[in-house]
Design an enzyme around this catalytic site. Structure first.
Site, PDB file in Angstrom:
ATOM      1  N   GLY A  16       0.702  -0.919  -0.267  1.00 34.07           N
ATOM      2  CA  GLY A  16       0.300   0.129  -0.384  1.00 34.07           C
ATOM      3  C   GLY A  16       1.231   1.277   0.220  1.00 34.07           C
ATOM      4  O   GLY A  16       1.885   1.284   0.102  1.00 34.07           O
ATOM      5  N   LEU A  17       0.555   2.638   0.247  1.00 36.79           N
ATOM      6  CA  LEU A  17       1.020   3.487   0.511  1.00 36.79           C
ATOM      7  C   LEU A  17       1.375   3.569   1.677  1.00 36.79           C
ATOM      8  O   LEU A  17       0.416   4.434   2.390  1.00 36.79           O
ATOM      9  CB  LEU A  17      -0.109   5.255  -0.141  1.00 36.79           C
ATOM     10  N   HIS A  18       2.809   3.351   2.263  1.00 37.88           N
ATOM     11  CA  HIS A  18       3.230   3.218   3.424  1.00 37.88           C
ATOM     12  C   HIS A  18       4.747   4.253   3.376  1.00 37.88           C
ATOM     13  O   HIS A  18       4.692   5.006   1.828  1.00 37.88           O
ATOM     14  CB  HIS A  18       3.999   1.710   3.453  1.00 37.88           C
ATOM     15  N   ALA A  19       5.416   4.431   4.087  1.00 33.55           N
ATOM     16  CA  ALA A  19       5.777   5.470   4.615  1.00 33.55           C
ATOM     17  C   ALA A  19       7.136   6.354   3.634  1.00 33.55           C
ATOM     18  O   ALA A  19       7.017   6.612   3.364  1.00 33.55           O
ATOM     19  CB  ALA A  19       6.672   5.874   6.091  1.00 33.55           C
ATOM     20  N   ALA A  22       5.223   7.367   0.384  1.00 38.30           N
ATOM     21  CA  ALA A  22       4.768   8.801   0.031  1.00 38.30           C
ATOM     22  C   ALA A  22       5.547   9.155   0.668  1.00 38.30           C
ATOM     23  O   ALA A  22       5.528  10.344   0.099  1.00 38.30           O
ATOM     24  CB  ALA A  22       3.888   8.201   1.937  1.00 38.30           C
TER      25      ALA A  22
END
Length: 100
Positions: A16-19, A22
């Protein structure tokens, strides 16, 4: 005067859109003067804020809407769309042998 451009992107990353992505997305967004918003389900957040991006909780397969408004909005939204299409440029097993 510019009008806002909107596009739908899909998270194509198993984590997913993790750190890490991002952070890369914020760095990319900050290269543009345009105001860039990203969100889902009516919730829009500033694409130039890592904390805001992480609050979206965007898992793999999540559809997000991206909007950009400003002089370089088209370039900004194109860059962000490509970043999503490339799966956030996360390294795969074969990438370690690739050189620039």
């Amino acid at each position: 005067m510019s009008k806002a451009l909107c596009r739908t992107v899909v998270v194509r990353n198993s984590q997913g859109l993790h750190a890490r992505p991002a952070d890369l997305l914020v760095r990319m967004a900050n290269q543009f003067q345009s105001t860039i918003l990203i969100g889902r389900g009516g919730e829009q957040v500033d694409c130039k804020s890592i904390l805001s991006l992480l609050t979206l909780g965007a898992a793999d397969g999540t559809e997000l809407s991206v909007s950009a408004e400003g002089d370089d909005a088209e370039r900004a939204i194109d860059s962000i769309e490509q970043f999503f299409l490339r799966g956030f440029e996360e390294p795969s097993k074969s990438d370690s042998e690739t050189s620039a």
